[in-house]
Design an enzyme around this catalytic site. Structure first.
Site, PDB file in Angstrom:
ATOM      1  N   CYS A  91      94.559  19.991 -41.933  1.00 20.69           N
ATOM      2  CA  CYS A  91      94.752  20.929 -40.818  1.00 20.69           C
ATOM      3  C   CYS A  91      93.537  21.826 -40.585  1.00 20.69           C
ATOM      4  O   CYS A  91      93.329  22.320 -39.487  1.00 20.69           O
ATOM      5  CB  CYS A  91      95.972  21.810 -41.067  1.00 20.69           C
ATOM      6  SG  CYS A  91      97.445  20.908 -41.563  1.00 20.69           S
ATOM      7  N   HIS A 343      99.894  21.737 -32.468  1.00 18.07           N
ATOM      8  CA  HIS A 343      98.947  21.740 -33.584  1.00 18.07           C
ATOM      9  C   HIS A 343      98.339  20.349 -33.731  1.00 18.07           C
ATOM     10  O   HIS A 343      98.697  19.597 -34.626  1.00 18.07           O
ATOM     11  CB  HIS A 343      99.701  22.173 -34.850  1.00 18.07           C
ATOM     12  CG  HIS A 343      98.934  22.093 -36.125  1.00 18.07           C
ATOM     13  ND1 HIS A 343      97.551  22.138 -36.194  1.00 18.07           N
ATOM     14  CD2 HIS A 343      99.369  21.972 -37.421  1.00 18.07           C
ATOM     15  CE1 HIS A 343      97.178  22.051 -37.464  1.00 18.07           C
ATOM     16  NE2 HIS A 343      98.262  21.944 -38.220  1.00 18.07           N
ATOM     17  N   CYS A 373      96.963  27.394 -42.727  1.00 16.61           N
ATOM     18  CA  CYS A 373      97.376  26.679 -43.932  1.00 16.61           C
ATOM     19  C   CYS A 373      96.949  25.223 -43.815  1.00 16.61           C
ATOM     20  O   CYS A 373      96.652  24.729 -42.729  1.00 16.61           O
ATOM     21  CB  CYS A 373      98.878  26.798 -44.150  1.00 16.61           C
ATOM     22  SG  CYS A 373      99.895  26.052 -42.854  1.00 16.61           S
TER      23      CYS A 373
END
Length: 389
Positions: A91, A343, A373
Protein backbone atom coordinates in the site's frame (compact mmCIF):
# COMPACT_ATOMS: atom_id res chain seq x y z
CA UNK A 1 22.84 18.02 1.68
CA UNK A 2 20.40 18.94 -1.10
CA UNK A 3 16.79 19.74 -0.24
CA UNK A 4 14.16 17.64 -2.10
CA UNK A 5 11.07 19.66 -3.00
CA UNK A 6 7.72 19.07 -4.66
CA UNK A 7 7.31 21.21 -7.78
CA UNK A 8 3.99 19.78 -8.97
CA UNK A 9 1.57 17.01 -8.03
CA UNK A 10 -1.51 15.64 -9.76
CA UNK A 11 -3.73 12.59 -9.94
CA UNK A 12 -6.31 11.01 -12.18
CA UNK A 13 -9.95 10.92 -11.19
CA UNK A 14 -10.68 7.74 -9.26
CA UNK A 15 -12.76 5.26 -11.27
CA UNK A 16 -14.88 2.42 -9.93
CA UNK A 17 -13.20 -0.93 -10.43
CA UNK A 18 -16.35 -2.79 -11.47
CA UNK A 19 -17.39 -1.51 -14.87
CA UNK A 20 -16.19 2.01 -14.15
CA UNK A 21 -15.05 4.84 -16.40
CA UNK A 22 -11.58 3.33 -16.84
CA UNK A 23 -12.74 -0.17 -17.76
CA UNK A 24 -11.26 0.30 -21.23
CA UNK A 25 -8.11 2.07 -20.03
CA UNK A 26 -5.02 0.25 -18.87
CA UNK A 27 -2.71 0.97 -15.94
CA UNK A 28 -0.05 2.20 -18.37
CA UNK A 29 -2.56 4.65 -19.87
CA UNK A 30 -3.38 6.15 -16.48
CA UNK A 31 0.32 6.44 -15.64
CA UNK A 32 1.47 7.83 -18.99
CA UNK A 33 -1.29 10.45 -18.88
CA UNK A 34 0.12 11.86 -15.65
CA UNK A 35 3.75 11.66 -16.75
CA UNK A 36 2.89 13.66 -19.87
CA UNK A 37 0.71 15.99 -17.82
CA UNK A 38 3.48 16.92 -15.40
CA UNK A 39 5.86 17.70 -18.24
CA UNK A 40 3.25 19.68 -20.18
CA UNK A 41 2.49 21.73 -17.06
CA UNK A 42 6.18 22.41 -16.44
CA UNK A 43 7.76 23.18 -19.84
CA UNK A 44 10.94 24.47 -18.21
CA UNK A 45 11.81 20.86 -17.42
CA UNK A 46 13.63 19.13 -20.27
CA UNK A 47 12.26 15.55 -20.33
CA UNK A 48 15.75 14.29 -21.18
CA UNK A 49 17.04 15.77 -17.90
CA UNK A 50 14.90 13.45 -15.75
CA UNK A 51 17.31 11.36 -13.71
CA UNK A 52 14.89 8.51 -13.03
CA UNK A 53 11.24 7.60 -12.70
CA UNK A 54 10.07 5.77 -9.59
CA UNK A 55 6.56 4.31 -9.91
CA UNK A 56 4.65 2.37 -7.28
CA UNK A 57 2.53 -0.66 -8.12
CA UNK A 58 1.54 -3.65 -6.00
CA UNK A 59 0.19 -6.30 -8.35
CA UNK A 60 3.04 -6.34 -10.85
CA UNK A 61 1.55 -8.81 -13.29
CA UNK A 62 -0.61 -8.79 -16.44
CA UNK A 63 -0.78 -5.18 -17.71
CA UNK A 64 1.01 -4.00 -14.57
CA UNK A 65 3.88 -6.42 -15.05
CA UNK A 66 7.26 -6.26 -16.76
CA UNK A 67 8.18 -2.94 -15.12
CA UNK A 68 5.02 -0.90 -15.65
CA UNK A 69 7.01 2.27 -14.89
CA UNK A 70 9.15 1.80 -18.00
CA UNK A 71 6.19 0.78 -20.14
CA UNK A 72 4.28 3.91 -19.13
CA UNK A 73 7.29 6.16 -19.70
CA UNK A 74 7.73 4.80 -23.22
CA UNK A 75 4.01 5.25 -23.85
CA UNK A 76 4.28 8.85 -22.63
CA UNK A 77 7.00 9.61 -25.16
CA UNK A 78 9.66 10.27 -22.55
CA UNK A 79 13.16 9.97 -24.08
CA UNK A 80 14.55 6.44 -24.13
CA UNK A 81 17.60 7.66 -22.19
CA UNK A 82 15.44 8.23 -19.09
CA UNK A 83 15.31 5.12 -16.87
CA UNK A 84 12.31 3.95 -14.85
CA UNK A 85 11.70 1.45 -12.07
CA UNK A 86 8.60 0.00 -10.43
CA UNK A 87 8.55 0.09 -6.63
CA UNK A 88 6.63 -2.23 -4.31
CA UNK A 89 6.00 -1.65 -0.61
CA UNK A 90 2.41 -2.83 -0.97
CA UNK A 91 0.00 0.00 0.00
CA UNK A 92 2.93 2.37 0.60
CA UNK A 93 4.50 1.83 -2.82
CA UNK A 94 4.17 5.31 -4.32
CA UNK A 95 5.13 6.97 -1.04
CA UNK A 96 8.18 4.72 -1.06
CA UNK A 97 8.81 5.95 -4.61
CA UNK A 98 8.75 9.50 -3.24
CA UNK A 99 11.19 8.57 -0.47
CA UNK A 100 13.54 6.92 -2.97
CA UNK A 101 13.60 10.04 -5.14
CA UNK A 102 14.04 12.31 -2.14
CA UNK A 103 17.03 10.32 -0.90
CA UNK A 104 18.59 10.33 -4.36
CA UNK A 105 18.34 14.11 -4.37
CA UNK A 106 19.66 14.43 -0.81
CA UNK A 107 22.74 12.37 -1.68
CA UNK A 108 23.43 14.25 -4.90
CA UNK A 109 22.62 11.36 -7.23
CA UNK A 110 20.29 13.55 -9.29
CA UNK A 111 18.11 16.66 -9.42
CA UNK A 112 14.93 15.76 -11.30
CA UNK A 113 12.57 12.83 -10.75
CA UNK A 114 9.08 11.80 -11.71
CA UNK A 115 7.44 9.67 -9.05
CA UNK A 116 3.98 8.23 -8.68
CA UNK A 117 2.00 5.06 -8.68
CA UNK A 118 -0.88 3.19 -10.22
CA UNK A 119 -3.26 0.33 -9.61
CA UNK A 120 -6.01 -0.81 -11.94
CA UNK A 121 -7.90 -3.01 -9.51
CA UNK A 122 -10.61 -3.68 -12.06
CA UNK A 123 -8.13 -5.38 -14.38
CA UNK A 124 -5.70 -6.82 -11.82
CA UNK A 125 -7.51 -7.78 -8.59
CA UNK A 126 -5.77 -7.32 -5.26
CA UNK A 127 -5.59 -11.05 -4.62
CA UNK A 128 -4.52 -12.08 -8.12
CA UNK A 129 -1.85 -14.78 -7.89
CA UNK A 130 -1.28 -14.38 -4.14
CA UNK A 131 0.41 -17.45 -2.67
CA UNK A 132 1.54 -17.07 0.94
CA UNK A 133 4.27 -19.40 2.15
CA UNK A 134 2.68 -21.98 4.49
CA UNK A 135 5.59 -21.54 6.88
CA UNK A 136 4.38 -18.04 7.73
CA UNK A 137 1.81 -19.68 9.99
CA UNK A 138 4.60 -20.45 12.46
CA UNK A 139 5.47 -16.77 12.97
CA UNK A 140 2.29 -14.78 12.34
CA UNK A 141 -1.41 -15.34 12.85
CA UNK A 142 -3.10 -17.03 9.92
CA UNK A 143 -5.58 -14.16 9.67
CA UNK A 144 -2.76 -11.60 9.30
CA UNK A 145 -2.98 -12.07 5.53
CA UNK A 146 -6.59 -10.87 5.55
CA UNK A 147 -6.60 -7.09 5.79
CA UNK A 148 -10.24 -7.05 6.86
CA UNK A 149 -9.64 -9.41 9.76
CA UNK A 150 -6.70 -7.33 10.96
CA UNK A 151 -9.03 -4.33 10.98
CA UNK A 152 -11.56 -6.32 13.01
CA UNK A 153 -8.87 -7.20 15.55
CA UNK A 154 -7.68 -3.60 15.78
CA UNK A 155 -11.23 -2.38 16.39
CA UNK A 156 -11.67 -4.95 19.17
CA UNK A 157 -8.37 -4.00 20.83
CA UNK A 158 -9.24 -0.31 20.82
CA UNK A 159 -12.94 -0.56 21.59
CA UNK A 160 -14.07 0.93 18.27
CA UNK A 161 -17.81 0.41 17.83
CA UNK A 162 -19.77 -0.31 14.66
CA UNK A 163 -21.51 3.05 15.10
CA UNK A 164 -18.20 4.94 15.19
CA UNK A 165 -17.10 3.21 12.00
CA UNK A 166 -20.35 4.03 10.20
CA UNK A 167 -20.10 7.69 11.26
CA UNK A 168 -16.52 7.90 10.02
CA UNK A 169 -17.38 6.34 6.65
CA UNK A 170 -20.31 8.72 6.24
CA UNK A 171 -17.98 11.64 6.97
CA UNK A 172 -15.57 10.49 4.27
CA UNK A 173 -18.25 10.45 1.56
CA UNK A 174 -19.80 13.74 2.66
CA UNK A 175 -16.48 15.57 2.73
CA UNK A 176 -15.34 14.12 -0.59
CA UNK A 177 -18.65 15.07 -2.21
CA UNK A 178 -18.45 18.60 -0.80
CA UNK A 179 -14.89 18.93 -2.12
CA UNK A 180 -16.10 17.82 -5.55
CA UNK A 181 -19.10 20.14 -5.68
CA UNK A 182 -17.09 23.10 -4.43
CA UNK A 183 -14.29 22.44 -6.92
CA UNK A 184 -11.60 21.75 -4.34
CA UNK A 185 -10.33 18.69 -6.20
CA UNK A 186 -10.04 20.46 -9.55
CA UNK A 187 -6.45 21.62 -8.99
CA UNK A 188 -5.20 18.12 -8.19
CA UNK A 189 -7.18 16.14 -10.77
CA UNK A 190 -5.91 15.96 -14.33
CA UNK A 191 -8.99 15.08 -16.39
CA UNK A 192 -8.67 12.26 -18.88
CA UNK A 193 -10.75 10.30 -21.33
CA UNK A 194 -12.80 7.36 -20.15
CA UNK A 195 -15.96 5.53 -21.14
CA UNK A 196 -19.54 5.84 -19.98
CA UNK A 197 -21.66 2.80 -19.15
CA UNK A 198 -22.89 2.66 -22.75
CA UNK A 199 -19.34 2.64 -24.07
CA UNK A 200 -19.31 6.21 -25.33
CA UNK A 201 -16.15 8.26 -24.93
CA UNK A 202 -16.32 10.89 -22.17
CA UNK A 203 -13.99 13.32 -20.43
CA UNK A 204 -13.67 12.23 -16.81
CA UNK A 205 -13.15 15.26 -14.59
CA UNK A 206 -14.38 14.05 -11.20
CA UNK A 207 -14.05 10.99 -9.00
CA UNK A 208 -16.57 8.29 -9.84
CA UNK A 209 -16.25 6.36 -6.59
CA UNK A 210 -17.84 8.80 -4.14
CA UNK A 211 -21.36 7.88 -3.03
CA UNK A 212 -23.09 11.14 -2.04
CA UNK A 213 -26.27 9.26 -1.16
CA UNK A 214 -24.50 7.50 1.73
CA UNK A 215 -26.21 7.79 5.12
CA UNK A 216 -25.35 6.46 8.55
CA UNK A 217 -28.66 4.61 8.56
CA UNK A 218 -27.86 2.93 5.25
CA UNK A 219 -24.39 1.96 6.43
CA UNK A 220 -25.81 0.48 9.62
CA UNK A 221 -27.81 -2.05 7.58
CA UNK A 222 -24.77 -3.54 5.85
CA UNK A 223 -23.56 -6.94 7.02
CA UNK A 224 -20.00 -7.55 8.24
CA UNK A 225 -17.99 -9.04 5.39
CA UNK A 226 -14.86 -10.42 7.05
CA UNK A 227 -16.33 -11.86 10.25
CA UNK A 228 -20.04 -12.42 9.52
CA UNK A 229 -20.77 -13.92 12.93
CA UNK A 230 -19.60 -11.15 15.22
CA UNK A 231 -17.66 -8.60 13.16
CA UNK A 232 -18.17 -4.87 12.69
CA UNK A 233 -16.27 -4.12 9.47
CA UNK A 234 -18.48 -3.81 6.38
CA UNK A 235 -17.90 -3.00 2.73
CA UNK A 236 -19.19 0.48 3.51
CA UNK A 237 -16.56 1.13 6.15
CA UNK A 238 -13.71 -0.26 4.02
CA UNK A 239 -11.77 1.58 1.33
CA UNK A 240 -13.50 1.34 -2.02
CA UNK A 241 -12.05 -0.66 -4.89
CA UNK A 242 -10.95 1.82 -7.52
CA UNK A 243 -8.67 2.43 -10.49
CA UNK A 244 -6.32 5.40 -10.51
CA UNK A 245 -2.87 6.91 -10.66
CA UNK A 246 -1.05 9.81 -9.05
CA UNK A 247 2.23 11.58 -9.79
CA UNK A 248 4.65 14.20 -8.52
CA UNK A 249 7.54 16.18 -9.98
CA UNK A 250 10.30 16.07 -7.36
CA UNK A 251 13.44 18.16 -7.70
CA UNK A 252 16.33 19.55 -5.75
CA UNK A 253 15.49 22.99 -4.43
CA UNK A 254 18.49 24.45 -6.23
CA UNK A 255 17.43 23.03 -9.61
CA UNK A 256 13.83 24.18 -9.17
CA UNK A 257 15.01 27.71 -8.41
CA UNK A 258 17.44 27.65 -11.32
CA UNK A 259 14.56 26.82 -13.69
CA UNK A 260 12.20 29.33 -12.08
CA UNK A 261 9.76 26.63 -11.02
CA UNK A 262 7.39 26.98 -8.06
CA UNK A 263 8.32 25.12 -4.90
CA UNK A 264 5.09 23.71 -3.51
CA UNK A 265 6.57 21.97 -0.47
CA UNK A 266 9.78 20.64 1.01
CA UNK A 267 10.10 17.04 2.17
CA UNK A 268 10.91 17.61 5.83
CA UNK A 269 11.12 14.01 7.08
CA UNK A 270 10.42 10.43 5.96
CA UNK A 271 9.96 7.24 7.93
CA UNK A 272 8.84 3.63 7.76
CA UNK A 273 8.13 1.30 10.66
CA UNK A 274 6.97 -2.23 11.30
CA UNK A 275 4.26 -3.58 13.60
CA UNK A 276 2.54 -6.88 14.36
CA UNK A 277 0.99 -8.11 11.07
CA UNK A 278 -2.18 -8.97 13.01
CA UNK A 279 -2.76 -5.23 13.49
CA UNK A 280 -1.20 -4.06 10.24
CA UNK A 281 -3.46 -1.01 10.22
CA UNK A 282 -1.64 0.40 13.24
CA UNK A 283 1.54 1.00 11.22
CA UNK A 284 0.97 4.76 10.76
CA UNK A 285 1.39 5.32 14.50
CA UNK A 286 5.05 4.26 14.85
CA UNK A 287 5.91 5.57 11.37
CA UNK A 288 4.38 8.99 12.06
CA UNK A 289 6.03 9.30 15.46
CA UNK A 290 9.37 8.45 13.86
CA UNK A 291 8.91 11.02 11.08
CA UNK A 292 7.80 13.75 13.49
CA UNK A 293 10.84 13.11 15.68
CA UNK A 294 13.11 13.39 12.64
CA UNK A 295 11.41 16.65 11.66
CA UNK A 296 11.82 18.02 15.17
CA UNK A 297 8.13 18.84 15.51
CA UNK A 298 5.13 17.45 17.38
CA UNK A 299 1.67 16.35 16.32
CA UNK A 300 0.35 19.74 17.48
CA UNK A 301 2.54 21.53 14.93
CA UNK A 302 0.72 19.87 12.04
CA UNK A 303 -1.82 22.00 10.20
CA UNK A 304 -3.36 19.15 8.19
CA UNK A 305 -3.06 15.36 8.10
CA UNK A 306 -3.86 12.87 5.34
CA UNK A 307 -4.34 9.37 6.73
CA UNK A 308 -5.12 6.68 4.20
CA UNK A 309 -8.50 5.23 5.14
CA UNK A 310 -7.93 1.53 4.58
CA UNK A 311 -10.76 0.88 7.03
CA UNK A 312 -12.68 3.04 9.48
CA UNK A 313 -11.82 0.38 12.08
CA UNK A 314 -8.14 1.04 11.40
CA UNK A 315 -8.21 4.82 10.97
CA UNK A 316 -9.93 5.52 14.29
CA UNK A 317 -7.36 3.73 16.51
CA UNK A 318 -4.54 5.45 14.62
CA UNK A 319 -6.07 8.89 15.15
CA UNK A 320 -6.72 8.03 18.79
CA UNK A 321 -3.13 7.02 19.52
CA UNK A 322 -1.64 9.90 17.55
CA UNK A 323 -3.68 12.34 19.63
CA UNK A 324 -5.80 13.56 16.73
CA UNK A 325 -9.31 12.64 17.87
CA UNK A 326 -10.08 16.11 19.22
CA UNK A 327 -8.98 17.84 16.02
CA UNK A 328 -10.29 15.46 13.36
CA UNK A 329 -12.68 17.99 11.84
CA UNK A 330 -10.03 20.71 11.81
CA UNK A 331 -7.07 18.71 10.51
CA UNK A 332 -7.68 15.14 9.31
CA UNK A 333 -8.82 14.09 5.82
CA UNK A 334 -10.66 17.35 5.30
CA UNK A 335 -11.71 16.37 1.77
CA UNK A 336 -12.58 12.79 2.64
CA UNK A 337 -10.38 9.77 2.15
CA UNK A 338 -10.03 6.31 0.69
CA UNK A 339 -13.39 5.08 2.00
CA UNK A 340 -14.97 7.53 -0.44
CA UNK A 341 -12.25 7.87 -3.09
CA UNK A 342 -10.93 4.34 -3.08
CA UNK A 343 -7.50 2.88 -2.45
CA UNK A 344 -5.83 1.87 -5.72
CA UNK A 345 -2.94 0.23 -3.91
CA UNK A 346 0.12 1.47 -5.77
CA UNK A 347 -1.39 4.91 -6.32
CA UNK A 348 -2.43 5.87 -2.80
CA UNK A 349 0.85 7.06 -1.27
CA UNK A 350 1.43 9.86 -3.74
CA UNK A 351 -2.34 10.44 -3.98
CA UNK A 352 -2.67 11.33 -0.31
CA UNK A 353 0.55 13.36 -0.53
CA UNK A 354 -0.88 15.28 -3.49
CA UNK A 355 -4.15 15.91 -1.67
CA UNK A 356 -2.21 17.00 1.41
CA UNK A 357 -0.09 19.57 -0.42
CA UNK A 358 -3.16 21.14 -2.02
CA UNK A 359 -4.84 21.30 1.39
CA UNK A 360 -1.74 22.86 2.94
CA UNK A 361 -1.93 25.60 0.34
CA UNK A 362 -5.68 26.06 0.75
CA UNK A 363 -5.39 26.28 4.54
CA UNK A 364 -2.13 28.26 4.52
CA UNK A 365 -0.40 25.93 6.97
CA UNK A 366 3.30 25.22 7.37
CA UNK A 367 3.44 21.50 8.19
CA UNK A 368 1.47 18.52 6.96
CA UNK A 369 1.68 14.76 7.47
CA UNK A 370 0.77 12.01 5.00
CA UNK A 371 0.73 8.51 6.44
CA UNK A 372 -0.65 5.07 5.70
CA UNK A 373 -0.75 1.48 6.85
CA UNK A 374 0.76 -1.34 4.82
CA UNK A 375 -0.26 -4.98 4.57
CA UNK A 376 1.63 -7.50 6.72
CA UNK A 377 2.41 -4.90 9.36
CA UNK A 378 4.19 -1.75 8.21
CA UNK A 379 3.55 1.97 8.20
CA UNK A 380 5.00 4.82 6.16
CA UNK A 381 4.90 8.57 6.77
CA UNK A 382 6.12 11.81 5.22
CA UNK A 383 6.23 15.26 6.81
CA UNK A 384 5.96 18.13 4.32
CA UNK A 385 6.82 21.76 4.96
CA UNK A 386 5.18 24.34 2.76
CA UNK A 387 7.42 27.04 1.38
CA UNK A 388 5.73 30.26 2.46
CA UNK A 389 6.48 33.61 0.90
Amino acid sequence: MNNPVIVDCIRTPMGRSKGGVFKNKRAEDLSAHLMKGLLDRNPAVDPASIDDIYWGCVQQTLEQGFNVARNAALLAGIPHSVPAVTVNRLCGSSMQALHDAARAIMTGAGDTYLIGGVEHMGHVPMTHGNDFHPGLATSIAQAAGSMGLTAEYLATLHGISREQQDEFAYRSHQRAQAATVEGRFRREILAMEGHAADGSLILVEDDEVIRPETTVEGLSKLRPVFNPASGTVTAGTSSALSDGASAMLVMSEAKAKELGLPIRARIKAMAVAGCDPSIMGYGPVPASKKALAQAGITIDDLGVVELNEAFAAQSLPVMKDLGLMDVVDEKVNLNGGAIALGHPLGCSGSRISTSLIHLMEDKNVRYGLATMCIGLGQGIATVFERVQD
